[in-house]
Write a protein that holds these residues in place. Structure first.
Motif, PDB file in Angstrom:
ATOM      1  N   GLU A  34       0.827  -1.194   0.000  1.00  0.00           N
ATOM      2  CA  GLU A  34       0.000   0.000   0.000  1.00  0.00           C
ATOM      3  C   GLU A  34       0.872   1.259   0.000  1.00  0.00           C
ATOM      4  N   LYS A  35       0.222   2.393  -0.289  1.00  0.00           N
ATOM      5  CA  LYS A  35       0.903   3.681  -0.247  1.00  0.00           C
ATOM      6  C   LYS A  35       1.336   3.984   1.180  1.00  0.00           C
ATOM      7  N   GLY A  36       2.549   4.529   1.333  1.00  0.00           N
ATOM      8  CA  GLY A  36       3.020   4.842   2.667  1.00  0.00           C
ATOM      9  C   GLY A  36       4.236   5.745   2.616  1.00  0.00           C
ATOM     10  N   ILE A  37       4.822   5.990   3.781  1.00  0.00           N
ATOM     11  CA  ILE A  37       6.013   6.824   3.875  1.00  0.00           C
ATOM     12  C   ILE A  37       6.850   6.327   5.038  1.00  0.00           C
ATOM     13  N   ALA A  38       8.173   6.385   4.885  1.00  0.00           N
ATOM     14  CA  ALA A  38       9.090   5.926   5.933  1.00  0.00           C
ATOM     15  C   ALA A  38      10.242   6.905   6.043  1.00  0.00           C
TER      16      ALA A  38
ATOM     17  N   VAL B  93      10.655   5.207  11.477  1.00  0.00           N
ATOM     18  CA  VAL B  93       9.195   5.277  11.531  1.00  0.00           C
ATOM     19  C   VAL B  93       8.625   5.116  10.127  1.00  0.00           C
ATOM     20  N   ALA B  94       7.456   4.513  10.040  1.00  0.00           N
ATOM     21  CA  ALA B  94       6.753   4.408   8.760  1.00  0.00           C
ATOM     22  C   ALA B  94       5.262   4.501   9.004  1.00  0.00           C
ATOM     23  N   TYR B  95       4.571   4.999   7.996  1.00  0.00           N
ATOM     24  CA  TYR B  95       3.106   5.023   8.006  1.00  0.00           C
ATOM     25  C   TYR B  95       2.615   4.320   6.751  1.00  0.00           C
TER      26      TYR B  95
END
Length: 226
Positions: free
Chosen positions: A108-112, A133-135
């Protein structure tokens, strides 16, 4: 006198017989009907109050969930570090921000990223005060992931914390000082990051977070130096 006494006795006797008869069937039915109407009205009011209380509690819990989630996200975003990530003992990934999240087992789309300010007074705990950290969006739930060590060792699984539910879509934009864009140059940080979540109940919610990014002056100086 005797005639009056007899009349009085008959009157009292008739009144006594009338009182002993009690209520008629019609009177009982009318009383039951009135009681039923009052009971139904009272139940309807009580049910309305209960439903309103339930809806209010659900909305309050939902708003608290959103506020708590964005507060945690903001705390991470404003402390993004100019540091690359290292996962499973491999070489550093290079960029400061990663928007594919493949390293966190999510398509899925995310950011780290790596953030500063992970509380560790006096370095009493055997870890750094920096945190990976990641979301990511997983089964309509916005999740926060982190490792105990800033450079994750081989085989270490991230800790997962659900933040916001009922999320259908997650997207990011980055502000470089001139415009918002979907991508970033490698080894750079934006001045601000925008997070958009498309929720089932409140629609699209967009929050923008300032970060310690690269200023336009820094970029122009770097270009002049080249």
């Amino acid at each position: 006198m005797k005639i009056k006494s007899r009349v009085l006795k008959r009157t009292l006797h008739s009144y006594s017989q009338y009182n002993e008869r009690g209520f008629t069937l019609l009177e009982v039915l009318i009383a039951i009907a009135i009681f039923s109407v009052i009971s139904m009205a009272s139940f309807s009011i009580f049910q309305t109050v209960l439903n309103s209380d339930t809806v209010t509690k659900e909305r309050t819990d939902r708003i608290n969930e959103l506020q708590r989630g964005f507060l945690i996200i903001e705390r991470d975003m404003i402390q993004i570090a100019r540091r690359s990530m290292r996962l499973n003992g491999e070489a550093p990934l290079g960029a400061f921000l990663h928007t594919d999240n493949e390293s966190f087992s999510s398509g899925e789309k995310g950011i780290a990223f790596v953030r500063n300010g992970w509380t560790n007074p006096g370095l009493l705990l055997p870890r750094s005060d920096m945190q990976s950290v990641a979301y990511r969006l997983n089964d309509n739930v916005l999740e926060r992931l982190h490792f105990n060590f800033v450079d994750a060792v081989l085989g270490e699984e991230p800790k997962v914390r659900p933040l916001i539910t009922q999320v259908e879509k997650l997207d990011f934009e980055f502000y470089d000082g001139k415009k918002w864009q979907k991508t970033l140059e490698e080894n750079t940080l934006p001045i601000a990051i925008a997070m958009e979540i498309d929720t089932t109940d409140y629609g699209v919610i967009r929050r923008q977070f300032l970060v310690a990014g690269d200023s336009l002056q820094d970029k122009s100086d770097a270009n002049d130096g080249n």
